[in-house]
Scaffold this motif. Structure first.
Motif, mmCIF file in Angstrom:
data_model
loop_
_atom_site.group_PDB
_atom_site.id
_atom_site.type_symbol
_atom_site.label_atom_id
_atom_site.label_comp_id
_atom_site.label_asym_id
_atom_site.label_seq_id
_atom_site.Cartn_x
_atom_site.Cartn_y
_atom_site.Cartn_z
ATOM 1 N N LEU B 15 -4.162 -0.876 -43.600
ATOM 2 C CA LEU B 15 -5.096 -2.016 -43.439
ATOM 3 C C LEU B 15 -6.414 -1.290 -43.678
ATOM 4 O O LEU B 15 -7.187 -1.882 -44.260
ATOM 5 C CB LEU B 15 -5.171 -2.260 -41.886
ATOM 6 N N SER B 19 -8.839 -2.710 -46.581
ATOM 7 C CA SER B 19 -10.278 -2.894 -46.053
ATOM 8 C C SER B 19 -11.544 -2.376 -46.850
ATOM 9 O O SER B 19 -12.280 -2.837 -47.275
ATOM 10 C CB SER B 19 -10.649 -2.657 -44.711
ATOM 11 N N TRP B 20 -11.223 -1.070 -47.134
ATOM 12 C CA TRP B 20 -12.108 -0.305 -47.746
ATOM 13 C C TRP B 20 -12.286 -0.698 -49.199
ATOM 14 O O TRP B 20 -13.345 -0.743 -49.775
ATOM 15 C CB TRP B 20 -11.476 1.430 -47.806
ATOM 16 N N LYS B 23 -13.918 -4.268 -49.441
ATOM 17 C CA LYS B 23 -15.355 -4.057 -49.147
ATOM 18 C C LYS B 23 -16.208 -3.385 -50.244
ATOM 19 O O LYS B 23 -17.214 -3.733 -50.686
ATOM 20 C CB LYS B 23 -15.709 -2.924 -47.735
ATOM 21 N N THR B 40 -15.916 0.337 -43.094
ATOM 22 C CA THR B 40 -14.568 0.384 -42.435
ATOM 23 C C THR B 40 -14.242 1.314 -41.308
ATOM 24 O O THR B 40 -13.507 1.071 -40.478
ATOM 25 C CB THR B 40 -13.579 0.705 -43.788
ATOM 26 N N TRP B 263 -18.389 -6.431 -40.845
ATOM 27 C CA TRP B 263 -17.170 -5.873 -41.284
ATOM 28 C C TRP B 263 -16.389 -6.977 -41.952
ATOM 29 O O TRP B 263 -16.265 -7.249 -43.292
ATOM 30 C CB TRP B 263 -16.464 -5.080 -40.334
ATOM 31 N N LEU B 264 -16.201 -7.980 -41.425
ATOM 32 C CA LEU B 264 -15.288 -9.179 -41.883
ATOM 33 C C LEU B 264 -15.893 -10.074 -42.474
ATOM 34 O O LEU B 264 -15.326 -10.914 -43.280
ATOM 35 C CB LEU B 264 -14.456 -9.603 -40.804
#
Lengths: 299, 268
Positions: B15, B19-20, B23, B40, B263-264
């Motif tokens: 995950l 995410s990294w 992003k 992240t 973040w999200l």
């Protein structure tokens, strides 16, 4: 045979993790929803706003960013609200950070506020419309950032003699004498007031070593946890005003007609407090009903 | 190591990587993958700390230890560069100033600046098993000066000023009942409210002190005053706790803002 638990017994033994989960769900849902709540201002925040609002252009205010990232959520909105208000009025600012991780906080705030002041805006407060023409905020002209030095009590005392004693250069390495706004600025005598935005006991030093020794007007922006502890200093006149936690920041935003993170956060605060009050009431009902049941049962 | 621990670790790592990459791909700027990594990582550490609310776990411990270690190292580096390099060296030697690329302060040379160097070295002797006793000298200096400075300042700001602000008049601007009732109002700065406030301060302080007076038994009128003192203390603690709750919720709001906006990017 195990005795069957009624609802009150279940209330008394409710796993605290359900409380945390419920609180987080309510906070996220409230944050996502689009609505606003009215903010009522209080005298202790108004006194800070009125004092700063009365300053003429080119006056100097010393702002101490004495907090670390762990207090960012509460104190950063205060910094944004106060500094933006001052720069709108062309009041110059000297920043210090006597907290270890404070310089990064100050640096970020300076960059963000400088960016937001590049555009034209209209503010409406004290019943008057104020038109602000966007402008560039210049280091050494509009502000000086002194940076961090350890042993805050000695630094506060030292700045009372000469800013150059502890800070021969500013945070970016420029000698203070080379900065236009620092010409003729020696110590607190040339500063209209000190605003300490603090998340720790550096505030004690500002009161006792700073205000107590050099007698300048001192205003505080504090975390919620600290606020009640410093009210006696407001009563004694050692402190001219207090902004307490996110509420204090939201009140300043309201007064300066500059809604930001604090007013946004107060919406969540409202519903989070409802949840906490609900659980306190339920817990107490459960406690008293269980106790009555036990007394009736002869236990 | 348990199988579930390995699976959990693998899922979290996957995950984190997703995410990294996401992003990095959708972040604008000069170094999107570095920015993506930092955001992240911050999100992972936030969630690792919050996971303690469920129960103690290795991710929480990792985040906690990382925080303590980084804070200590950062404080030491900051102290070295801001005080020793920033303040001391420019006043001691032009050669060393040049080495550290700081401007030498001409004409400020003073032999007294060698004292903190010597004391600083003595303080580090604490690390030596044989010379540890030498660290007591600078420690004694620190304790002595701090106690001396604090005694004078705190006596004034936390004692004398606080006592004098408690001694307040109970009758403010008193010009008889006629004047009082003809100007009666409930404004915060009005005569009635100010007199009532001062009365509350007088009763609160007196009863609070009585509660902490243990040389007389708390019975009769003394006991009743002591009970009022308890109520005053409880109200004070309640106000303090209320502010504490607000402070903690503010921190939660700060983290929610970071997780869902930065973040999200779900909430704008």
């Amino acid at each position: 045979m195990t005795e069957k638990k009624n609802i009150f017994d279940k209330m008394m033994t409710l796993d605290r993790r359900w409380v945390f989960l419920f609180l987080i769900v309510v906070c996220v849902a409230t944050y996502a929803a689009d609505f606003s709540i009215p903010i009522n201002t209080e005298q202790e925040t108004e006194s800070i706003f009125n004092f700063l609002d009365s300053l003429p252009p080119d006056d100097i205010v010393l702002i101490a960013i004495d907090y670390d990232p762990n207090n960012l959520a509460e104190l950063h909105p205060m910094t944004y609200a106060v500094v933006e208000h001052l720069w709108r009025k062309k009041v110059k600012v000297i920043f210090t950070s006597l907290s270890q991780l404070g310089p990064a906080m100050a640096d970020q705030a300076i960059r963000d506020i400088s960016d937001s002041l590049k555009i034209d805006k209209t503010y409406n407060y004290n019943g008057v419309e104020h038109n602000f023409k966007g402008r560039e905020i210049v280091n050494g002209v509009d502000y000086t950032f002194l940076g961090y030095k350890p042993y805050y009590a000695l630094i506060i005392l030292g700045m009372g003699q000469d800013f150059r004693l502890n800070f021969p250069n500013d945070y970016y390495g420029t000698p203070l004498d080379d900065l236009p706004m620092m010409q003729g600025v020696i110590n607190y005598d040339q500063v209209a007031c000190v605003v300490d935005l603090s998340g720790g006991n550096i505030t004690d030093a500002w009161i006792s070593y700073g205000q107590g020794r050099f007698n300048f007007p001192l205003m505080l922006g504090l975390t919620g946890v600290m606020t009640a502890q410093y009210y006696p200093f407001l009563g004694s006149g050692q402190v001219s005003g207090i902004m307490g936690g996110l509420l204090g920041a939201a009140q300043y935003e309201e007064l300066a007609d500059n809604p930001g993170r604090a007013k946004d956060g107060m919406r969540v605060q409202l519903f989070a407090h409802y949840v906490i009050i609900l659980f306190i009431v339920l817990g107490n009902i459960g406690y008293f009903m269980s106790r009555r049941k036990n007394l009736e049962g002869g236990n | 190591m348990k199988k579930t621990t390995i699976i959990t670790f693998a899922v979290i790592s996957a995950l984190f990587l997703v995410s990294w990459i996401a992003k990095g791909m959708f972040t604008e700027g000069s170094s999107p993958f570095l920015d993506g990594f930092l955001v992240t990582l911050a999100a992972f550490l936030t969630l690792a700390i919050m996971s303690f609310l469920y129960k103690d776990n290795p991710y929480y411990k990792f985040a906690e230890h990382l925080f303590v270690g980084v804070s200590a190292a950062y404080a030491m580096c900051l102290g070295f560069w801001s005080t020793i390099v920033g303040n001391l060296i420019p006043r001691l030697s032009s050669g060393i100033s040049e080495f550290f690329k700081v401007s030498y302060i001409e004409g400020d040379y003073n032999f007294i600046y060698f004292i903190p160097i010597i004391f600083g070295i003595l303080l580090l002797m604490r690390l030596s098993p044989r010379g540890g006793w030498l660290s007591r000298w600078p420690l004694a200096f620190i304790v002595g000066t701090t106690a001396g400075l604090n005694f004078v300042r705190y006596l004034r700001s936390d004692f004398i000023n606080q006592v004098s602000s408690t001694i307040v008049p109970l009758m403010i601007d008193w010009q008889g009942f006629g004047h009082f009732f003809s100007n009666l109002n409930f404004s915060a700065t009005g005569q009635l409210v100010m007199m009532f406030s001062n009365l509350v301060i007088f009763i609160g302080v007196t009863c609070g002190i009585i509660y902490f007076y243990f040389s007389k038994e708390h019975t009769g009128w003394f006991g009743r005053a002591s009970k009022i003192g308890i109520w005053i203390l409880m109200i004070t603690f309640g106000a303090s706790f209320g502010y504490t709750v607000m402070g903690r919720i503010s921190l939660l709001v700060g983290r929610i803002t970071f997780l869902f906006r930065d973040w999200l990017e779900i909430i704008s």
